[in-house]
Scaffold this active site. Structure first.
Site, PDB file in Angstrom:
ATOM      1  CG  PHE A 106      33.710  58.471 -26.239  1.00  0.00           C
ATOM      2  CD1 PHE A 106      32.706  59.257 -26.759  1.00  0.00           C
ATOM      3  CD2 PHE A 106      34.391  58.913 -25.110  1.00  0.00           C
ATOM      4  CE1 PHE A 106      32.381  60.459 -26.165  1.00  0.00           C
ATOM      5  CE2 PHE A 106      34.070  60.119 -24.517  1.00  0.00           C
ATOM      6  CZ  PHE A 106      33.060  60.895 -25.044  1.00  0.00           C
ATOM      7  CE  LYS A 107      28.900  61.126 -23.468  1.00  0.00           C
ATOM      8  NZ  LYS A 107      28.991  61.463 -24.917  1.00  0.00           N
TER       9      LYS A 107
END
Ligand SMILES: *Cc1c(COP(=O)(O)O)cnc(C)c1O
Length: 439
Positions: A106-107
């Protein structure tokens, strides 16, 4: 929009300056001077918008004059040019899969948004900017990929040799171009200590224009709100969701809270932690006591002093009771995490990664406690977990739990044929300094 320092001892700055500085001069975190309110019609009709339109509408008030509209739209489009599917696991629990980006984490969203912003803000600079980052695995890949090919920016990543997974190492070491990977003979803490020393070394500060791609940067923190809006676009129920976020530094969940305060309907936030239980303990006792990080199988959440939690307190005006109404936090052991990966796979044929498994168990428990305390006819809440990484990034844990090999998804298969290129280094600051000075 102006940003103030949570230490209240630095001047207010624009979004651009907050993004370039990372931290305020008084070492405080930057915070928007007010939370923008989204038009009610926008929320009501959100399903009619494309994800790019949602991204622009949500981010625009935070950016102010720092980016022209067409540049912001372009950055948003590039940031979210992959899927964010909401997948049903059971009748009550859905998984927002945030691992379809280029590094399967998700980063990617925060890193892509930030890198493109810095590229734009630096567009007239004569000197290259060096982005320096230490990683335990996930952050480095997302940052490296986000900055790949961005003009005027060199990225240097430090990672602990032998302590990141195979795919993670390939993601760090095979990009080339403006990305350099330093393989440190030591631990993640050694890497982080070396990076910290660089930022206070007079010679290096003079020679290099340095920035950190730290998760406290507003340009990484704020775009994470988009997950919550994209989830809500896909939400099929009348009642708003309970949202459970696997949390380490608390940047992701804090972005969810600010989205909620700006108008996004959410029933409750649940921060799921591993054995690093500083926030769960705070919610129990009102005492915030940082501790040394404990190593767990959900290692991207091994944080002993979550840097963004202070932003959550600010969003609730330091009022413990209003925080408690909207937010709770629990700690889940490694044993339960592994058992959850196994049972969800067996019962529902869904493969969780260790971080998603922490969230799944926390949410399941929350919903079932609620069920017991309500009467039979009450409307039960349903919830969403944020699945923050692809299970293939944690193959040992996942394969041990499910007994099945995790298939490598298509977007990273090319990595398996690439040559690793790293610079080996002993865990000592002088070596890093010499290398940076003579580059
Ligand atoms: C970074 C990370 C987290 C924790 O996110 P925070 O914003 O630091 O709370 C959770 N899961 C994965 C896979 C991560 O990489």
């Amino acid at each position: 929009m102006q940003y103030y320092s949570l230490n209240h001892n630095s001047p207010k700055v624009s979004f651009a300056e907050a993004a370039l500085r990372g931290q305020a001069p008084d070492k405080g975190l930057y915070f928007p001077e007010k939370v923008p309110q989204l038009p009610k019609t926008f929320i009501k009709n959100i399903k009619q918008y494309t994800k790019e339109e949602v991204g622009f509408e949500v981010m625009k008030p935070y950016i102010g004059e720092s980016l022209p509209d067409d540049v912001l739209q372009h950055i948003v489009n590039e940031t979210i040019n992959f899927d964010f599917p909401l997948v049903k696991i059971t009748d009550n629990i859905s998984s927002l899969e945030l691992f379809h980006g280029p590094t399967l984490a998700f980063k990617d969203v925060g890193a892509r948004f930030m890198s493109r912003c810095l590229g734009y803000f630096n567009r007239h600079a004569y000197h290259h900017t060096t982005v320096l980052v230490a990683t335990s695995g996930d952050t480095g890949g997302a940052v490296a990929n986000g900055f790949l090919g961005v003009d005027g920016i060199d990225v240097v990543i430090l990672y602990p040799s032998g302590k990141v997974s195979h795919i993670q190492e390939l993601q760090l070491t095979t990009l080339g171009q403006n990305i350099k990977a330093i393989e440190v003979n030591g631990t993640f803490d050694d890497c982080q200590a070396m990076v910290k020393q660089v930022f206070v070394d007079a010679d290096l500060i003079k020679k290099l224009s340095l920035t950190s791609a730290n998760s406290i940067n507003v340009a990484r923190w704020l775009p994470q709100q988009l997950y919550y809006f994209l989830a809500y676009q896909q939400w099929q129920h009348d009642e708003p969701p309970v949202i459970c976020v696997p949390s380490g530094n608390f940047g992701n969940i804090c972005a969810g809270v600010i989205a909620n305060i700006s108008g996004l309907p959410v029933k409750h936030f649940l921060a799921a932690c591993n054995a690093n239980d500083i926030v769960p303990e705070y919610m129990q006792t009102g005492q915030y006591t940082p501790k040394p990080a404990i190593a767990t199988i959900s290692n991207a959440m091994d944080v002993g002093n979550p840097s963004n939690f202070i932003r959550i307190l600010e969003l609730f005006h330091q009022e413990f009771n209003s925080l408690k109404n909207m937010f709770s936090s629990v700690s889940i052991s490694d044993k339960i995490t592994a058992e959850t990966i196994k049972s969800v796979y067996e019962k529902h044929n869904y493969t969780l990664d260790p971080h998603g498994a922490v969230a799944y168990y926390a949410l399941e428990q929350y919903l079932s406690n609620q069920q017991q305390s309500l009467d039979k006819n009450a409307l039960l809440d349903k919830g969403i977990i944020l699945e923050t990484a692809h299970p293939v990034k944690f193959p040992d844990t996942v394969e041990q739990a499910t007994g099945k090999v995790v298939e490598v998804p298509e977007q990273v298969q090319y990595l398996l044929h690439q040559q690793k290129q790293s610079i080996l280094m002993e865990a000592n600051f002088e070596n890093l300094k010499e290398w940076l000075m003579n580059r």
